[in-house]
Scaffold this motif. Structure first.
Motif, PDB file in Angstrom:
ATOM      1  N   HIS A  74       0.995  -1.237  -0.133  1.00  0.00           N
ATOM      2  CA  HIS A  74       0.129   0.082   0.216  1.00  0.00           C
ATOM      3  C   HIS A  74       0.987   1.130  -0.050  1.00  0.00           C
ATOM      4  O   HIS A  74       1.311   1.805   1.030  1.00  0.00           O
ATOM      5  N   GLU A  75       1.420   1.571  -1.286  1.00  0.00           N
ATOM      6  CA  GLU A  75       2.137   2.734  -1.240  1.00  0.00           C
ATOM      7  C   GLU A  75       1.779   3.205  -2.711  1.00  0.00           C
ATOM      8  O   GLU A  75       1.023   2.853  -3.538  1.00  0.00           O
ATOM      9  N   VAL A  76       2.215   4.641  -3.219  1.00  0.00           N
ATOM     10  CA  VAL A  76       1.887   5.220  -4.382  1.00  0.00           C
ATOM     11  C   VAL A  76       3.365   5.583  -5.009  1.00  0.00           C
ATOM     12  O   VAL A  76       4.119   5.865  -4.452  1.00  0.00           O
ATOM     13  N   PRO A  77       3.405   5.045  -6.187  1.00  0.00           N
ATOM     14  CA  PRO A  77       2.280   4.244  -6.940  1.00  0.00           C
ATOM     15  C   PRO A  77       2.082   2.903  -6.197  1.00  0.00           C
ATOM     16  O   PRO A  77       3.235   2.403  -5.841  1.00  0.00           O
ATOM     17  N   PRO A  78       0.932   2.224  -6.436  1.00  0.00           N
ATOM     18  CA  PRO A  78       0.834   0.953  -6.044  1.00  0.00           C
ATOM     19  C   PRO A  78       1.666   0.059  -6.460  1.00  0.00           C
ATOM     20  O   PRO A  78       2.400  -0.123  -7.626  1.00  0.00           O
ATOM     21  N   LYS A  79       2.100  -1.026  -5.816  1.00  0.00           N
ATOM     22  CA  LYS A  79       3.257  -1.990  -5.980  1.00  0.00           C
ATOM     23  C   LYS A  79       2.613  -3.440  -5.674  1.00  0.00           C
ATOM     24  O   LYS A  79       2.096  -3.808  -4.470  1.00  0.00           O
ATOM     25  N   VAL A  80       2.431  -4.432  -6.500  1.00  0.00           N
ATOM     26  CA  VAL A  80       2.109  -5.766  -6.568  1.00  0.00           C
ATOM     27  C   VAL A  80       3.196  -6.585  -6.899  1.00  0.00           C
ATOM     28  O   VAL A  80       3.602  -6.603  -8.121  1.00  0.00           O
ATOM     29  N   GLU A  81       3.355  -7.748  -6.218  1.00  0.00           N
ATOM     30  CA  GLU A  81       4.155  -8.788  -6.592  1.00  0.00           C
ATOM     31  C   GLU A  81       3.590 -10.104  -6.503  1.00  0.00           C
ATOM     32  O   GLU A  81       2.738 -10.218  -5.482  1.00  0.00           O
ATOM     33  N   TYR A  82       4.137 -10.869  -7.424  1.00  0.00           N
ATOM     34  CA  TYR A  82       3.877 -12.248  -7.532  1.00  0.00           C
ATOM     35  C   TYR A  82       4.728 -13.124  -7.504  1.00  0.00           C
ATOM     36  O   TYR A  82       5.885 -13.053  -7.764  1.00  0.00           O
ATOM     37  N   SER A  83       4.390 -14.402  -6.656  1.00  0.00           N
ATOM     38  CA  SER A  83       5.272 -15.338  -6.345  1.00  0.00           C
ATOM     39  C   SER A  83       4.557 -16.709  -6.260  1.00  0.00           C
ATOM     40  O   SER A  83       3.356 -16.762  -6.340  1.00  0.00           O
ATOM     41  N   LEU A  84       5.169 -17.837  -6.395  1.00  0.00           N
ATOM     42  CA  LEU A  84       4.743 -19.064  -6.457  1.00  0.00           C
ATOM     43  C   LEU A  84       4.548 -19.411  -4.822  1.00  0.00           C
ATOM     44  O   LEU A  84       5.117 -19.288  -3.993  1.00  0.00           O
ATOM     45  N   THR A  85       3.505 -20.293  -4.760  1.00  0.00           N
ATOM     46  CA  THR A  85       2.924 -20.827  -3.308  1.00  0.00           C
ATOM     47  C   THR A  85       3.548 -22.116  -3.473  1.00  0.00           C
ATOM     48  O   THR A  85       4.504 -22.701  -4.491  1.00  0.00           O
ATOM     49  N   GLU A  86       3.733 -22.806  -2.443  1.00  0.00           N
ATOM     50  CA  GLU A  86       4.438 -24.157  -2.127  1.00  0.00           C
ATOM     51  C   GLU A  86       3.588 -25.064  -3.215  1.00  0.00           C
ATOM     52  O   GLU A  86       4.315 -26.111  -3.885  1.00  0.00           O
ATOM     53  N   VAL A  87       2.332 -25.096  -3.480  1.00  0.00           N
ATOM     54  CA  VAL A  87       1.725 -25.756  -4.453  1.00  0.00           C
ATOM     55  C   VAL A  87       2.121 -25.577  -5.802  1.00  0.00           C
ATOM     56  O   VAL A  87       2.376 -26.440  -6.570  1.00  0.00           O
ATOM     57  N   GLY A  88       2.368 -24.359  -6.027  1.00  0.00           N
ATOM     58  CA  GLY A  88       2.974 -23.833  -7.516  1.00  0.00           C
ATOM     59  C   GLY A  88       4.207 -24.259  -7.586  1.00  0.00           C
ATOM     60  O   GLY A  88       4.607 -24.919  -8.606  1.00  0.00           O
ATOM     61  N   GLN A  89       4.943 -24.536  -6.535  1.00  0.00           N
ATOM     62  CA  GLN A  89       6.494 -25.018  -6.715  1.00  0.00           C
ATOM     63  C   GLN A  89       6.570 -26.593  -7.095  1.00  0.00           C
ATOM     64  O   GLN A  89       7.293 -26.897  -7.680  1.00  0.00           O
ATOM     65  N   GLN A  90       5.401 -27.276  -6.544  1.00  0.00           N
ATOM     66  CA  GLN A  90       5.325 -28.542  -7.000  1.00  0.00           C
ATOM     67  C   GLN A  90       5.101 -29.011  -8.351  1.00  0.00           C
ATOM     68  O   GLN A  90       5.440 -30.064  -8.690  1.00  0.00           O
ATOM     69  N   LEU A  91       4.734 -28.184  -9.091  1.00  0.00           N
ATOM     70  CA  LEU A  91       4.378 -27.984 -10.491  1.00  0.00           C
ATOM     71  C   LEU A  91       5.752 -27.915 -11.271  1.00  0.00           C
ATOM     72  O   LEU A  91       5.822 -28.296 -12.429  1.00  0.00           O
ATOM     73  N   ILE A  92       6.561 -27.332 -10.774  1.00  0.00           N
ATOM     74  CA  ILE A  92       7.825 -26.987 -11.584  1.00  0.00           C
ATOM     75  C   ILE A  92       8.569 -28.110 -12.286  1.00  0.00           C
ATOM     76  O   ILE A  92       9.057 -28.000 -13.358  1.00  0.00           O
TER      77      ILE A  92
END
Length: 115
Positions: A74-92
């Motif tokens: 919650h800052e200006v400009p808005p910042k959003v980051e994406y990463s893998l969950t543990e379940v997502g990591q299992q697909l790698i």
């Protein structure tokens, strides 16, 4: 009356492909694996053939399926980051196998064209 159309997966393969199928999901998961954390703009640049609307929709689906974590600052400009969950990591490992297979097929196709 028997219901033929359902949202329930018909088998485990159907379940899996509903989560990672489509043009962009596998690529997004792979890039998040390679970079660990990516901002929306980075993903947009990396996936140059995706519209902003489709990227947002795909990221939401991955988040709903517990494959991706969305962290909002919650800052200006808005910042959003994406990463893998543990379940997502299992697909790698499976996505990596598809990457290797795809590379082999591309190389075979190139070899045929040079003959």
């Amino acid at each position: 009356m028997k219901k033929y159309l359902t949202d329930e997966p018909s088998c485990p393969v159907d379940y899996a492909f509903r989560r990672i199928g489509g043009k962009y999901k596998g690529r997004i998961l792979w890039y998040l694996h390679v970079k660990t954390i990516m901002r929306y703009g980075e993903l947009r640049k990396t996936l140059s053939d995706i519209t902003p609307k489709m990227l947002t929709q795909t990221l939401r689906e991955l988040e709903d399926d517990n494959l991706v974590i969305r962290k909002v600052y919650h800052e200006v400009p808005p910042k959003v980051e994406y990463s893998l969950t543990e379940v997502g990591q299992q697909l790698i490992p499976f996505i990596d196998y598809l990457r290797i297979w795809g590379n082999e097929q591309i190389e075979k196709q190139k070899a045929k064209q040079t003959v």
